[in-house]
Design a protein around this motif. Structure first.
Motif, PDB file in Angstrom:
ATOM      1  N   GLU A 169      -1.433   4.238  -1.702  1.00  0.00           N
ATOM      2  CA  GLU A 169      -1.032   3.934  -3.070  1.00  0.00           C
ATOM      3  C   GLU A 169       0.472   3.711  -3.120  1.00  0.00           C
ATOM      4  O   GLU A 169       1.227   4.306  -2.360  1.00  0.00           O
ATOM      5  N   CYS A 170       0.877   2.810  -4.003  1.00  0.00           N
ATOM      6  CA  CYS A 170       2.303   2.609  -4.246  1.00  0.00           C
ATOM      7  C   CYS A 170       2.499   2.270  -5.713  1.00  0.00           C
ATOM      8  O   CYS A 170       1.565   1.845  -6.398  1.00  0.00           O
ATOM      9  N   GLU A 171       3.697   2.491  -6.176  1.00  0.00           N
ATOM     10  CA  GLU A 171       4.028   2.181  -7.560  1.00  0.00           C
ATOM     11  C   GLU A 171       3.940   0.663  -7.762  1.00  0.00           C
ATOM     12  O   GLU A 171       4.261  -0.105  -6.854  1.00  0.00           O
ATOM     13  N   THR A 172       3.523   0.243  -8.950  1.00  0.00           N
ATOM     14  CA  THR A 172       3.414  -1.197  -9.211  1.00  0.00           C
ATOM     15  C   THR A 172       4.766  -1.889  -9.040  1.00  0.00           C
ATOM     16  O   THR A 172       4.815  -3.050  -8.669  1.00  0.00           O
ATOM     17  N   SER A 173       5.841  -1.158  -9.271  1.00  0.00           N
ATOM     18  CA  SER A 173       7.182  -1.733  -9.113  1.00  0.00           C
ATOM     19  C   SER A 173       7.486  -2.084  -7.656  1.00  0.00           C
ATOM     20  O   SER A 173       8.398  -2.859  -7.378  1.00  0.00           O
ATOM     21  N   LYS A 174       6.717  -1.547  -6.724  1.00  0.00           N
ATOM     22  CA  LYS A 174       6.930  -1.813  -5.298  1.00  0.00           C
ATOM     23  C   LYS A 174       5.840  -2.709  -4.706  1.00  0.00           C
ATOM     24  O   LYS A 174       5.743  -2.856  -3.494  1.00  0.00           O
ATOM     25  N   LYS A 175       5.050  -3.317  -5.575  1.00  0.00           N
ATOM     26  CA  LYS A 175       3.962  -4.179  -5.105  1.00  0.00           C
ATOM     27  C   LYS A 175       4.506  -5.354  -4.282  1.00  0.00           C
ATOM     28  O   LYS A 175       3.898  -5.759  -3.295  1.00  0.00           O
ATOM     29  N   VAL A 176       5.659  -5.872  -4.670  1.00  0.00           N
ATOM     30  CA  VAL A 176       6.254  -6.989  -3.925  1.00  0.00           C
ATOM     31  C   VAL A 176       6.521  -6.579  -2.481  1.00  0.00           C
ATOM     32  O   VAL A 176       6.220  -7.324  -1.542  1.00  0.00           O
ATOM     33  N   ASP A 177       7.042  -5.371  -2.283  1.00  0.00           N
ATOM     34  CA  ASP A 177       7.294  -4.869  -0.934  1.00  0.00           C
ATOM     35  C   ASP A 177       5.991  -4.730  -0.151  1.00  0.00           C
ATOM     36  O   ASP A 177       5.914  -5.087   1.024  1.00  0.00           O
ATOM     37  N   LEU A 178       4.979  -4.220  -0.818  1.00  0.00           N
ATOM     38  CA  LEU A 178       3.668  -4.059  -0.196  1.00  0.00           C
ATOM     39  C   LEU A 178       3.124  -5.411   0.253  1.00  0.00           C
ATOM     40  O   LEU A 178       2.675  -5.566   1.385  1.00  0.00           O
ATOM     41  N   MET A 179       3.197  -6.397  -0.621  1.00  0.00           N
ATOM     42  CA  MET A 179       2.654  -7.712  -0.302  1.00  0.00           C
ATOM     43  C   MET A 179       3.429  -8.372   0.836  1.00  0.00           C
ATOM     44  O   MET A 179       2.834  -9.074   1.662  1.00  0.00           O
ATOM     45  N   LYS A 180       4.729  -8.153   0.907  1.00  0.00           N
ATOM     46  CA  LYS A 180       5.514  -8.709   2.017  1.00  0.00           C
ATOM     47  C   LYS A 180       5.007  -8.187   3.351  1.00  0.00           C
ATOM     48  O   LYS A 180       4.884  -8.941   4.316  1.00  0.00           O
ATOM     49  N   GLN A 239      -0.276   2.822 -13.185  1.00  0.00           N
ATOM     50  CA  GLN A 239       1.065   2.529 -12.677  1.00  0.00           C
ATOM     51  C   GLN A 239       1.082   2.372 -11.160  1.00  0.00           C
ATOM     52  O   GLN A 239       2.151   2.324 -10.554  1.00  0.00           O
ATOM     53  N   LYS A 240      -0.106   2.290 -10.561  1.00  0.00           N
ATOM     54  CA  LYS A 240      -0.178   2.211  -9.099  1.00  0.00           C
ATOM     55  C   LYS A 240      -1.042   1.044  -8.639  1.00  0.00           C
ATOM     56  O   LYS A 240      -1.923   0.572  -9.348  1.00  0.00           O
ATOM     57  N   VAL A 241      -0.747   0.634  -7.423  1.00  0.00           N
ATOM     58  CA  VAL A 241      -1.527  -0.374  -6.715  1.00  0.00           C
ATOM     59  C   VAL A 241      -2.084   0.328  -5.487  1.00  0.00           C
ATOM     60  O   VAL A 241      -1.396   1.142  -4.854  1.00  0.00           O
ATOM     61  N   TYR A 242      -3.325   0.026  -5.149  1.00  0.00           N
ATOM     62  CA  TYR A 242      -3.986   0.689  -4.030  1.00  0.00           C
ATOM     63  C   TYR A 242      -4.310  -0.328  -2.936  1.00  0.00           C
ATOM     64  O   TYR A 242      -4.775  -1.433  -3.219  1.00  0.00           O
ATOM     65  N   LEU A 243      -4.062   0.069  -1.708  1.00  0.00           N
ATOM     66  CA  LEU A 243      -4.355  -0.766  -0.550  1.00  0.00           C
ATOM     67  C   LEU A 243      -5.457  -0.112   0.271  1.00  0.00           C
ATOM     68  O   LEU A 243      -5.280   0.978   0.796  1.00  0.00           O
ATOM     69  N   TYR A 244      -6.580  -0.785   0.348  1.00  0.00           N
ATOM     70  CA  TYR A 244      -7.740  -0.347   1.139  1.00  0.00           C
ATOM     71  C   TYR A 244      -7.641  -1.046   2.487  1.00  0.00           C
ATOM     72  O   TYR A 244      -7.443  -2.263   2.553  1.00  0.00           O
ATOM     73  N   ILE A 245      -7.778  -0.271   3.559  1.00  0.00           N
ATOM     74  CA  ILE A 245      -7.744  -0.838   4.909  1.00  0.00           C
ATOM     75  C   ILE A 245      -8.926  -0.285   5.707  1.00  0.00           C
ATOM     76  O   ILE A 245      -9.123   0.924   5.765  1.00  0.00           O
ATOM     77  N   SER A 246      -9.667  -1.174   6.333  1.00  0.00           N
ATOM     78  CA  SER A 246     -10.725  -0.789   7.258  1.00  0.00           C
ATOM     79  C   SER A 246     -10.358  -1.397   8.604  1.00  0.00           C
ATOM     80  O   SER A 246     -10.359  -2.625   8.764  1.00  0.00           O
ATOM     81  N   ALA A 247      -9.985  -0.533   9.562  1.00  0.00           N
ATOM     82  CA  ALA A 247      -9.477  -1.022  10.842  1.00  0.00           C
ATOM     83  C   ALA A 247      -9.586   0.071  11.900  1.00  0.00           C
ATOM     84  O   ALA A 247      -9.969   1.201  11.606  1.00  0.00           O
TER      85      ALA A 247
END
Length: 104
Positions: A7-18, A48-56
């Motif tokens: 999870e990350c704050e929505t304000s850091k979604k740009v960093d996550l996507m990079k 206020q959060k974005v979630y990243l699901y990873i299956s790896a």
């Protein structure tokens, strides 16, 4: 295959996507594994959060944790389990839908 949710704050979604979109041809690229980004409000969690699901593989998950540590943290077990269940259900429903389209 192991599954983790960060999870990350929505304000850091740009960093996550990079990080997610960086160098799709690299051997340790997110493009090579199953992953999904979900807005908290759309899956019944913190708005206020974005979630990243990873299956790896475990090896990839270790590398991912290192790449994400500046702006995202792994979810608490209860939240992680809930999001994994929701994403898995979405995938299952999508597969069922495609089957009906193609008459299977």
């Amino acid at each position: 295959m192991p599954k983790h949710v960060y999870e990350c704050e929505t304000s850091k979604k740009v960093d996550l996507m990079k990080v997610i979109e960086a160098d799709p041809y690299a051997t340790d690229s997110f493009a090579r594994v199953s992953h999904k980004v979900k807005e908290g409000q759309l899956i019944g969690h913190d708005t206020q959060k974005v979630y990243l699901y990873i299956s790896a593989s475990d090896e990839f998950l270790k590398k991912a944790a290192e790449k994400l540590k500046e702006f995202a943290v792994r979810c608490k077990k209860e939240t992680e389990d809930d999001i994994i269940a929701k994403v898995d259900a979405e995938d299952s429903n999508a597969e069922t839908g495609f089957g009906s389209i193609f008459g299977e």
